[in-house]
Design a protein around this motif. Structure first.
Motif, mmCIF file in Angstrom:
data_model
loop_
_atom_site.group_PDB
_atom_site.id
_atom_site.type_symbol
_atom_site.label_atom_id
_atom_site.label_comp_id
_atom_site.label_asym_id
_atom_site.label_seq_id
_atom_site.Cartn_x
_atom_site.Cartn_y
_atom_site.Cartn_z
ATOM 1 N N THR A 189 -18.213 -49.683 62.504
ATOM 2 C CA THR A 189 -18.820 -48.583 63.253
ATOM 3 C C THR A 189 -18.972 -47.314 62.420
ATOM 4 O O THR A 189 -20.020 -46.657 62.439
ATOM 5 C CB THR A 189 -17.982 -48.265 64.509
ATOM 6 O OG1 THR A 189 -17.828 -49.445 65.285
ATOM 7 C CG2 THR A 189 -18.655 -47.190 65.348
ATOM 8 N N PHE A 190 -17.904 -46.982 61.677
ATOM 9 C CA PHE A 190 -17.877 -45.688 60.990
ATOM 10 C C PHE A 190 -17.838 -45.801 59.459
ATOM 11 O O PHE A 190 -17.999 -44.791 58.773
ATOM 12 C CB PHE A 190 -16.658 -44.880 61.440
ATOM 13 C CG PHE A 190 -16.565 -44.685 62.920
ATOM 14 C CD1 PHE A 190 -17.471 -43.865 63.585
ATOM 15 C CD2 PHE A 190 -15.584 -45.330 63.661
ATOM 16 C CE1 PHE A 190 -17.374 -43.685 64.956
ATOM 17 C CE2 PHE A 190 -15.490 -45.159 65.032
ATOM 18 C CZ PHE A 190 -16.392 -44.334 65.686
ATOM 19 N N GLY A 191 -17.589 -47.005 58.933
ATOM 20 C CA GLY A 191 -17.368 -47.138 57.498
ATOM 21 C C GLY A 191 -15.957 -46.718 57.149
ATOM 22 O O GLY A 191 -15.122 -46.485 58.030
ATOM 23 N N ILE A 192 -15.670 -46.592 55.860
ATOM 24 C CA ILE A 192 -14.349 -46.127 55.453
ATOM 25 C C ILE A 192 -14.422 -44.647 55.113
ATOM 26 O O ILE A 192 -15.503 -44.108 54.856
ATOM 27 C CB ILE A 192 -13.804 -46.940 54.256
ATOM 28 C CG1 ILE A 192 -14.703 -46.796 53.027
ATOM 29 C CG2 ILE A 192 -13.649 -48.408 54.622
ATOM 30 C CD1 ILE A 192 -14.128 -47.440 51.781
ATOM 31 N N PRO A 193 -13.284 -43.934 55.113
ATOM 32 C CA PRO A 193 -13.303 -42.494 54.833
ATOM 33 C C PRO A 193 -13.936 -42.187 53.478
ATOM 34 O O PRO A 193 -13.752 -42.927 52.507
ATOM 35 C CB PRO A 193 -11.816 -42.115 54.836
ATOM 36 C CG PRO A 193 -11.160 -43.163 55.681
ATOM 37 C CD PRO A 193 -11.924 -44.422 55.433
ATOM 38 N N GLU A 194 -14.689 -41.098 53.425
ATOM 39 C CA GLU A 194 -15.278 -40.678 52.159
ATOM 40 C C GLU A 194 -14.177 -40.277 51.184
ATOM 41 O O GLU A 194 -13.163 -39.704 51.566
ATOM 42 C CB GLU A 194 -16.227 -39.501 52.383
ATOM 43 C CG GLU A 194 -17.477 -39.866 53.170
ATOM 44 C CD GLU A 194 -18.439 -38.703 53.287
ATOM 45 O OE1 GLU A 194 -18.223 -37.692 52.572
ATOM 46 O OE2 GLU A 194 -19.391 -38.794 54.068
ATOM 47 N N SER A 195 -14.405 -40.594 49.932
ATOM 48 C CA SER A 195 -13.408 -40.302 48.904
ATOM 49 C C SER A 195 -13.958 -39.275 47.922
ATOM 50 O O SER A 195 -15.034 -39.454 47.352
ATOM 51 C CB SER A 195 -13.023 -41.587 48.160
ATOM 52 O OG SER A 195 -12.074 -41.313 47.152
ATOM 53 N N GLU A 196 -13.232 -38.188 47.743
ATOM 54 C CA GLU A 196 -13.625 -37.189 46.765
ATOM 55 C C GLU A 196 -13.345 -37.699 45.354
ATOM 56 O O GLU A 196 -12.525 -38.600 45.152
ATOM 57 C CB GLU A 196 -12.846 -35.895 46.979
ATOM 58 C CG GLU A 196 -13.119 -35.207 48.292
ATOM 59 C CD GLU A 196 -12.376 -33.882 48.397
ATOM 60 O OE1 GLU A 196 -11.871 -33.406 47.350
ATOM 61 O OE2 GLU A 196 -12.305 -33.340 49.507
ATOM 62 N N GLU A 197 -14.025 -37.114 44.383
ATOM 63 C CA GLU A 197 -13.712 -37.439 42.991
ATOM 64 C C GLU A 197 -12.274 -37.038 42.701
ATOM 65 O O GLU A 197 -11.821 -35.949 43.071
ATOM 66 C CB GLU A 197 -14.667 -36.693 42.046
ATOM 67 C CG GLU A 197 -14.474 -37.043 40.585
ATOM 68 C CD GLU A 197 -15.483 -36.359 39.687
ATOM 69 O OE1 GLU A 197 -15.281 -36.393 38.457
ATOM 70 O OE2 GLU A 197 -16.458 -35.782 40.214
ATOM 71 N N LYS A 198 -11.532 -37.925 42.059
ATOM 72 C CA LYS A 198 -10.100 -37.723 41.870
ATOM 73 C C LYS A 198 -9.811 -36.563 40.928
ATOM 74 O O LYS A 198 -10.431 -36.425 39.869
ATOM 75 C CB LYS A 198 -9.454 -38.995 41.326
ATOM 76 C CG LYS A 198 -7.929 -38.973 41.345
ATOM 77 C CD LYS A 198 -7.360 -40.336 41.033
ATOM 78 C CE LYS A 198 -5.861 -40.354 41.190
ATOM 79 N NZ LYS A 198 -5.289 -41.704 40.944
ATOM 80 N N ILE A 199 -8.876 -35.718 41.324
ATOM 81 C CA ILE A 199 -8.394 -34.620 40.505
ATOM 82 C C ILE A 199 -7.002 -34.979 40.022
ATOM 83 O O ILE A 199 -6.123 -35.307 40.820
ATOM 84 C CB ILE A 199 -8.345 -33.297 41.291
ATOM 85 C CG1 ILE A 199 -9.743 -32.911 41.790
ATOM 86 C CG2 ILE A 199 -7.741 -32.186 40.450
ATOM 87 C CD1 ILE A 199 -9.738 -31.729 42.746
ATOM 88 N N LYS A 200 -6.792 -34.928 38.702
ATOM 89 C CA LYS A 200 -5.481 -35.239 38.144
ATOM 90 C C LYS A 200 -4.959 -34.032 37.381
ATOM 91 O O LYS A 200 -5.638 -33.490 36.505
ATOM 92 C CB LYS A 200 -5.560 -36.455 37.214
ATOM 93 C CG LYS A 200 -5.920 -37.745 37.922
ATOM 94 C CD LYS A 200 -5.853 -38.949 37.012
ATOM 95 C CE LYS A 200 -4.420 -39.286 36.676
ATOM 96 N NZ LYS A 200 -4.313 -40.568 35.921
ATOM 97 N N THR A 201 -3.767 -33.603 37.734
ATOM 98 C CA THR A 201 -3.131 -32.490 37.030
ATOM 99 C C THR A 201 -1.713 -32.878 36.646
ATOM 100 O O THR A 201 -1.188 -33.889 37.128
ATOM 101 C CB THR A 201 -3.073 -31.236 37.932
ATOM 102 O OG1 THR A 201 -2.297 -31.542 39.099
ATOM 103 C CG2 THR A 201 -4.451 -30.781 38.353
ATOM 104 N N ASN A 202 -1.123 -32.099 35.785
ATOM 105 C CA ASN A 202 0.306 -32.276 35.511
ATOM 106 C C ASN A 202 0.949 -30.903 35.393
ATOM 107 O O ASN A 202 0.298 -29.880 35.603
ATOM 108 C CB ASN A 202 0.535 -33.147 34.263
ATOM 109 C CG ASN A 202 -0.046 -32.537 32.996
ATOM 110 O OD1 ASN A 202 -0.043 -31.315 32.832
ATOM 111 N ND2 ASN A 202 -0.552 -33.363 32.112
ATOM 112 N N PHE A 203 2.224 -30.856 35.048
ATOM 113 C CA PHE A 203 2.951 -29.605 35.158
ATOM 114 C C PHE A 203 2.774 -28.668 33.961
ATOM 115 O O PHE A 203 3.351 -27.596 33.935
ATOM 116 C CB PHE A 203 4.445 -29.888 35.361
ATOM 117 C CG PHE A 203 4.720 -30.542 36.692
ATOM 118 C CD1 PHE A 203 4.457 -29.883 37.883
ATOM 119 C CD2 PHE A 203 5.219 -31.838 36.762
ATOM 120 C CE1 PHE A 203 4.699 -30.476 39.112
ATOM 121 C CE2 PHE A 203 5.482 -32.429 37.983
ATOM 122 C CZ PHE A 203 5.214 -31.756 39.161
#
Length: 205
Positions: A189-203
């Motif tokens: 009915t709705f598809g799967i949730p939209e996924s944003e482009e992944k953001i990767k950070t570290n400390f």
């Protein structure tokens, strides 16, 4: 629909299998296909961070991990089951899961995950939490029961005496079946949730 079940106990028909067998019987009643893979007696090693999977979409070690990945991709849900060793899932399951979730490149979003642990006495809740972290980092809904998904017994015969634990497993399977079927309806009915482009950070950045 299809569920993949992983038995990480070295005892193929022990207390961990006793828990899984309760779930399998419910899945069969619900018309859900099951595949059970026993890894507990296999010489599985951990991830060596070689990067092979980034280029080839599978682990460099062609063992039960790659076989399970193929089944996992075709499945609507997965059950990871382990005995408790020192208040943790055993090393076999941890090595298996590290490599399975790292090396498999298919989208796991909205596949349903369930953790099952067995122990003679203690350490269940810590092991249960550890397994669930593989699901929560993969956008996978986690199936629950009316109690934490654990069974007690040092062997299959003792586990059969844990009536509450057995019932917990059957309830878990019913809830997991409902969740998978509901998600399938939602996808249509709705598809799967939209996924944003992944953001990767570290400390340090």
């Amino acid at each position: 629909m299809k569920v993949l079940l992983i038995n990480a106990s070295p005892h193929e028909k022990g207390s961990t299998y006793t828990a899984l067998s309760q779930m399998i019987s419910v899945f069969e009643e619900q018309g859900i296909e099951t595949t059970l893979i026993h890894i507990g007696n296999k010489p599985l090693r951990g991830c060596i961070a070689c990067g092979y999977c980034n280029e080839h979409g599978k682990c460099v070690f062609n063992d039960e991990v790659n076989r399970a990945a193929e089944e996992f991709e075709k499945s609507d849900g997965i059950v990871l089951a382990s005995p408790v060793y020192y208040a943790s899932p055993n090393a076999t399951l941890l090595a298996f899961c590290d490599r399975l979730f790292q090396s498999s490149t298919f989208d796991k979003t909205m596949k349903v995950g369930a953790a099952v642990v067995s122990a003679r006495r203690g350490g269940c809740s810590a092991s249960f939490d550890c397994i669930n972290k593989y699901y929560s980092i993969s956008s996978m809904p986690i199936a629950s029961s009316r109690y934490w998904n654990m069974i007690h017994g040092n062997n299959a015969e003792e586990a059969q005496q844990d009536k509450e634990g057995l019932q917990t497993m059957r309830t878990l399977a019913h809830n997991m079946a409902f969740l998978m079927k509901s998600i399938e309806l939602g996808k249509n009915t709705f598809g799967i949730p939209e996924s944003e482009e992944k953001i990767k950070t570290n400390f340090i950045r």
